[in-house]
Design an enzyme around this catalytic site. Sequence first.
Site, PDB file in Angstrom:
ATOM      1  CB  CYS A  25      -0.832   0.098   1.186  1.00  0.00           C
ATOM      2  SG  CYS A  25       0.262  -0.029   2.721  1.00  0.00           S
ATOM      3  CD  GLU A 139      -2.958   1.169  13.026  1.00  0.00           C
ATOM      4  OE1 GLU A 139      -2.575   0.668  12.222  1.00  0.00           O
ATOM      5  OE2 GLU A 139      -4.347   1.998  13.011  1.00  0.00           O
ATOM      6  CB  SER A 236      -3.068  -6.663  11.796  1.00  0.00           C
ATOM      7  OG  SER A 236      -4.442  -6.383  11.885  1.00  0.00           O
ATOM      8  CG  ASN A 237      -2.315  -5.941   5.884  1.00  0.00           C
ATOM      9  OD1 ASN A 237      -2.245  -6.500   4.745  1.00  0.00           O
ATOM     10  ND2 ASN A 237      -1.169  -5.507   6.698  1.00  0.00           N
TER      11      ASN A 237
END
Length: 345
Positions: A25, A139, A236-237
């Site tokens: 990303c 995060e 996590s993603n």
Amino acid sequence: MTAATAGTTDQATKRVLLAAPRGYCAGVDRAVVTVEKALELYGPPVYVRKEIVHNKHVVTTLEKRGAIFVEETDEVPEGATVIFSAHGVAPVVHEEAKSLGLKTIDATCPLVTKVHREAVRFASDDYDILLIGHEGHEEVIGTSGEAPEHITLVDGPDDVPNIEVRDPEKVVWLSQTTLSVDETMETVRRLRERFPALQDPPSDDICYATQNRQLAVKHMAPDTDLMIVVGSRNSSNSVRLVEVALEHGARAGHLVDYADEIDESWLDGVSTVGVTSGASVPEILVRGVLDYLSERGYDDVKPVIAAEESLMFSLPNEIRRDLKAAGMSDKMRHDGAFAEAGSLH
Ligand code: 0O3
Ligand code: SF4
């Protein structure tokens, strides 16, 4: 009995569905290029607090080039440069670095910074902030650190009965950027049952990249016998992509860092393999998986395109300024250069 259940699979029925978008990303690209440019500009070693992104290959490749990953700023020698990871840091970490005389470069993704700003704003308006996220994730630690006395962590739908607020009329929810969209909506639904006046964030906190990668997996999953997600266990993603695949009809799903972690037996009776990768995963690792599959007869690759992405962020100001002063380029190199320079192990 169909080919998919027979234990062996006819060559003609073997195919791969390849998710798009997948992989890097904009925030990951920016963070990884920040470390690469810092190595070029200042020379090794360059210190990085925590893994710059949660990907084993990225971290080991940067280590080979001279990056030193530390857990805390007090491990960095006085006067050295330290880069903060894409997942963001609490204000106290900036203060620590300053008190230690460190030069800092903040590679926090701007979309994570946006959530930090929301937290600061709602805290200054004296809201109780219900931060949906995974306990212990960097995060969440960073965002919570913006207003610890106003923020309560909600770790999924089952955590909702445990949540207490001061004033149910003044409550807002925010979230980690890399959660399952569906699970988060379920958490919000349950929170709203308890706190009907619960306010939504001003804009989506689960970022465009997380949403698009999950959308592509949802499109593919019903036709997929086996979903292979490339990504690291602490990403996590990436972990969410396996869960989404299984929830939407994939018959099996596995997370791998490298193609050599694929177990041959996963392919028994498999006609359609879905392939995708998390937001922190260089494309070279996906190519490794496609090569592995092709060698086993899965060479018919069909893209499944759920969205187009073109977002790019500029590098952190601190490094842009130094690059400019040195007459060096501050251009991003979306994934490709990194991928080709890195060897697979
Ligand atoms: O947050 P997550 O564990 O998914 O982190 P990754 O794998 O490094 O992916 C990039 C996401 C990020 C930096 C925070 O949004
Ligand atoms: Fe930024 Fe989203 Fe990438 Fe996280 S996943 S680094 S929030 S773009």
